[in-house]
Design an enzyme around this catalytic site. Sequence first.
Site, PDB file in Angstrom:
ATOM      1  N   GLY A  68       0.826  -1.029  -0.050  1.00  0.00           N
ATOM      2  CA  GLY A  68      -0.118   0.121   0.061  1.00  0.00           C
ATOM      3  C   GLY A  68       0.795   1.282  -0.099  1.00  0.00           C
ATOM      4  O   GLY A  68       0.521   2.225   0.609  1.00  0.00           O
ATOM      5  N   ASP A 126      -2.043  -7.591  -5.846  1.00  0.00           N
ATOM      6  CA  ASP A 126      -3.339  -7.468  -5.042  1.00  0.00           C
ATOM      7  C   ASP A 126      -3.173  -8.460  -3.883  1.00  0.00           C
ATOM      8  O   ASP A 126      -2.912  -9.677  -3.865  1.00  0.00           O
ATOM      9  CB  ASP A 126      -4.573  -8.158  -5.942  1.00  0.00           C
ATOM     10  CG  ASP A 126      -5.812  -8.291  -5.227  1.00  0.00           C
ATOM     11  OD1 ASP A 126      -5.728  -7.923  -3.936  1.00  0.00           O
ATOM     12  OD2 ASP A 126      -6.834  -8.537  -5.596  1.00  0.00           O
ATOM     13  N   TYR A 131     -14.564  -2.525   8.827  1.00  0.00           N
ATOM     14  CA  TYR A 131     -13.277  -2.118   9.005  1.00  0.00           C
ATOM     15  C   TYR A 131     -12.403  -2.308  10.411  1.00  0.00           C
ATOM     16  O   TYR A 131     -11.476  -2.887  10.583  1.00  0.00           O
ATOM     17  CB  TYR A 131     -13.152  -0.588   8.584  1.00  0.00           C
ATOM     18  CG  TYR A 131     -11.662  -0.055   8.613  1.00  0.00           C
ATOM     19  CD1 TYR A 131     -10.807   0.028   7.610  1.00  0.00           C
ATOM     20  CD2 TYR A 131     -11.342   0.859   9.670  1.00  0.00           C
ATOM     21  CE1 TYR A 131      -9.414   0.501   7.544  1.00  0.00           C
ATOM     22  CE2 TYR A 131     -10.086   1.425   9.696  1.00  0.00           C
ATOM     23  CZ  TYR A 131      -9.099   1.376   8.541  1.00  0.00           C
ATOM     24  OH  TYR A 131      -8.125   2.123   8.477  1.00  0.00           O
ATOM     25  N   LYS A 176      -8.984  -4.625  11.477  1.00  0.00           N
ATOM     26  CA  LYS A 176      -8.105  -3.926  12.335  1.00  0.00           C
ATOM     27  C   LYS A 176      -7.793  -4.506  13.594  1.00  0.00           C
ATOM     28  O   LYS A 176      -6.837  -4.732  14.031  1.00  0.00           O
ATOM     29  CB  LYS A 176      -8.276  -2.206  12.155  1.00  0.00           C
ATOM     30  CG  LYS A 176      -7.951  -1.840  10.664  1.00  0.00           C
ATOM     31  CD  LYS A 176      -6.670  -2.031  10.199  1.00  0.00           C
ATOM     32  CE  LYS A 176      -6.556  -1.308   8.716  1.00  0.00           C
ATOM     33  NZ  LYS A 176      -5.285  -1.343   8.083  1.00  0.00           N
ATOM     34  N   ILE A 233      -5.435  10.828  10.424  1.00  0.00           N
ATOM     35  CA  ILE A 233      -3.985  11.181   9.894  1.00  0.00           C
ATOM     36  C   ILE A 233      -4.672  11.543   8.426  1.00  0.00           C
ATOM     37  O   ILE A 233      -5.368  11.080   7.920  1.00  0.00           O
ATOM     38  CB  ILE A 233      -3.265   9.914   9.623  1.00  0.00           C
ATOM     39  CG1 ILE A 233      -3.043   9.249  10.782  1.00  0.00           C
ATOM     40  CG2 ILE A 233      -2.214  10.424   8.767  1.00  0.00           C
ATOM     41  CD1 ILE A 233      -2.231   9.932  11.872  1.00  0.00           C
TER      42      ILE A 233
END
Length: 248
Positions: A14, A64, A156, A160, A189
């Site tokens: 990423g 990917d 999400y 995480k 961020i």
Amino acid sequence: MNLSLNDRVAVVTGASRGIGRAIAIALAGSGATVAVVASKIGNAEATAAAITEAGGKAIAFGCDVSSPSEITALADAIVAAFGRVDVLVNNAGVTRDGLLMRMSESDWDTVVDTNLKGAFLLVKAFSRQLLRSPCGRVINIASVIGQNGNAGQANYAASKGGLIAFTKSVSKEIGSRGVTANAVAPGFIATDMTDLLTPEQRDAMVKGTSLGRAGTPNDVANVVLWLASDLASYVTGQVITVDGGLRI
């Protein structure tokens, strides 16, 4: 001991923008040779070019991270190019936000497969290289959402939160060989991803911090650089929150 990463090879996923790009540049700036990984190799090449133009060493790779076959090919290509891997930074991540009752199965799977399964596949693919390294490091980029949860981000948060638990398990499995595994959990961020928030949402996040500002990708990259260095050789299984005091 210092922050020098000379003669070390780091893999950063990423890494085409935001936090991942900042991490790749920071590691290269401290002497590491960096495998810059992004879903599209063209995007990875831009980061690799920035590193080489600054005098660093980097090669771009497309992958990917939710695809086992692509990760196998990636690992083979990186080991062929560099001969070793010392630092693995699992930063690749996506969001598909929505209320749980309306969330599609595909939106759940896309987020979990990329953010969590991808990290598993990458650690597995590079485990032999990391175990051979005298300074092996696994650094997973989690999120405060994985610690606190968040409405509209069940997928999400699960990915995480799972990544944090995965990190702790990895640290127990590979620690006897001197390899450390830690997670970094950023808060608010300023990146392309957070630019999608409304001004009201951004203001609320900033007001929730003790420092009264959004973090920058470099704030996260500096912590990753420390974890990758010899200075953090006795730190493992930890979650380091980089959120300006958002959670307190």
